[in-house]
Enzyme design. Structure first.
Site, PDB file in Angstrom:
ATOM      1  N   CYS A   1      -3.788   0.161  -7.158  1.00 27.66           N
ATOM      2  CA  CYS A   1      -5.184   0.624  -7.150  1.00 27.66           C
ATOM      3  C   CYS A   1      -5.374   1.828  -6.236  1.00 27.66           C
ATOM      4  CB  CYS A   1      -6.118  -0.489  -6.675  1.00 27.66           C
ATOM      5  SG  CYS A   1      -6.032  -2.013  -7.629  1.00 27.66           S
ATOM      6  N   CYS A   2      -6.296   2.708  -6.609  1.00 23.20           N
ATOM      7  CA  CYS A   2      -6.771   3.789  -5.739  1.00 23.20           C
ATOM      8  C   CYS A   2      -5.639   4.761  -5.412  1.00 23.20           C
ATOM      9  CB  CYS A   2      -7.388   3.179  -4.484  1.00 23.20           C
ATOM     10  SG  CYS A   2      -8.268   4.342  -3.415  1.00 23.20           S
ATOM     11  N   ILE A   3      -5.274   4.921  -4.146  1.00 22.83           N
ATOM     12  CA  ILE A   3      -4.203   5.819  -3.740  1.00 22.83           C
ATOM     13  C   ILE A   3      -2.831   5.162  -3.858  1.00 22.83           C
ATOM     14  CG2 ILE A   3      -4.261   5.185  -1.298  1.00 22.83           C
ATOM     15  CD1 ILE A   3      -3.756   8.759  -2.749  1.00 22.83           C
TER      16      ILE A   3
END
Length: 215
Positions: free
Chosen positions: A134-136
């Site tokens: 998820c995300c970075i």
């Protein structure tokens, strides 16, 4: 009951795991009947930031100790993670991924992944067990999987370029959607790389967890 290993990178978006993302990941896993166990590296954080002012502190904190706040104390050192005991892997985002699980925040495409993190993620990849980032956190994907692996960090051009430079195939993605690499069984979603609210992050994370458990 499916068993999922969750790797946390501390506690707090700017120097650890993104708390909203981590909680949403755990919530969706529980709601869909999966059992999860949290892990984190037992090592000092890269640095500590005041989340109210953004100022750096001289304080020193431990990644595992801080991540235990999110896991309500039910957490194990990453060194004890055995991929053979789990069906899938999940990594929430937060700058801790780029500071504590790797040095991407400093080195960009030339980064190195923490040895224990690389070994743990690599074990799931080699066993062809599904993994969600998820995300970075998807910036770790090209370091774990062979060249050409697909993933997303959303639409940030600089991070996408780094993903490509590390050997991955970056695919632009809306905050509410996911990108799946069918061959390598890895799935990613932008979450707070794009989300303007917890509800936006929730939609993409919900899709990721659902697909992860289906895989």
């Amino acid at each position: 009951m499916k068993k999922v290993a969750v790797i946390l990178s501390g506690c707090g978006v700017y120097d650890g795991a993104e708390i909203h993302e981590a909680v949403l990941c755990l919530l969706h896993l529980a709601r869909q009947g999966a059992h999860y166990q949290c892990f984190a590296p037992d090592k000092p954080q890269h640095h500590v930031l005041d989340h109210r002012t953004g100022a750096e502190s001289s304080e020193q904190r431990n990644v595992l100790t801080e991540a235990a706040r999110i896991a309500r104390g039910d957490i194990q050192p990453l060194s004890e993670l055995d991929a053979g005991n789990f069906d899938a892997l999940l990594l929430p985002g937060g700058f801790g991924v780029a500071k504590n699980l790797s040095n991407f925040a400093v080195e960009g495409a030339g980064c190195e992944v923490d040895g224990q993190v690389l070994a743990a993620c690599g074990a799931f990849a080699q066993a062809r067990k599904p993994a969600g980032y998820c995300c970075i956190a998807p910036v770790l994907i090209p370091k774990v999987y062979p060249a050409g692996v697909k993933g997303t960090i959303g639409t940030d051009a600089a991070t996408a370029e780094a993903f490509i430079a590390m050997g991955g195939e970056h695919i632009g993605c809306a905050v509410t959607d996911v990108v799946e690499d069918d061959h390598y069984k890895v799935i990613s979603t932008p979450a707070y790389m794009l989300a303007q609210s917890i509800t936006e992050a929730d939609t993409g994370i919900g899709k990721l967890v659902k697909r992860l458990l289906e895989m």
